[in-house]
Design a protein around this motif. Sequence first.
Motif, short mmCIF file in Angstrom:
data_model
loop_
_atom_site.label_atom_id
_atom_site.label_comp_id
_atom_site.label_asym_id
_atom_site.label_seq_id
_atom_site.Cartn_x
_atom_site.Cartn_y
_atom_site.Cartn_z
N ASN A 17 0.81 -1.21 0.00
CA ASN A 17 0.00 0.00 0.00
C ASN A 17 0.85 1.26 0.00
O ASN A 17 0.31 2.37 -0.01
N ARG A 18 2.15 1.10 0.03
CA ARG A 18 3.06 2.25 0.00
C ARG A 18 4.25 1.92 -0.88
O ARG A 18 4.88 0.89 -0.72
N ILE A 19 4.56 2.83 -1.79
CA ILE A 19 5.69 2.67 -2.71
C ILE A 19 6.63 3.85 -2.51
O ILE A 19 6.19 5.00 -2.46
N ILE A 20 7.92 3.57 -2.41
CA ILE A 20 8.92 4.63 -2.25
C ILE A 20 9.99 4.43 -3.31
O ILE A 20 10.53 3.33 -3.46
N THR A 21 10.28 5.48 -4.06
CA THR A 21 11.40 5.44 -4.99
C THR A 21 12.47 6.40 -4.49
O THR A 21 12.16 7.44 -3.93
#
Length: 82
Positions: A17-21
């Motif tokens: 539910n959370r994406i970090i680039t």
Amino acid sequence: MKPLDNNVLHSVFSNFNRIITIEEAINGGFGSAVLEFADTKMNIQILGIPDVFIEHGTVNQLQQLCKIDVKSLVNLFSTDSK
């Protein structure tokens, strides 16, 4: 990173539910491509070097300044989990 692997992104989005680039260039980079692909309800953070002039220094100093060094990332994730 382009072309993006749509199958992998569908899998990632369905399992998290959370994406970090994290990248050196925020504008127009991988994170921007992921945002374009994503559903607007996703929690996506793009971390990296902003598109502005920054101070000169070592790679470590610049990462600290932009808060993408290990200590800053650990603090970010430990704060988020509380």
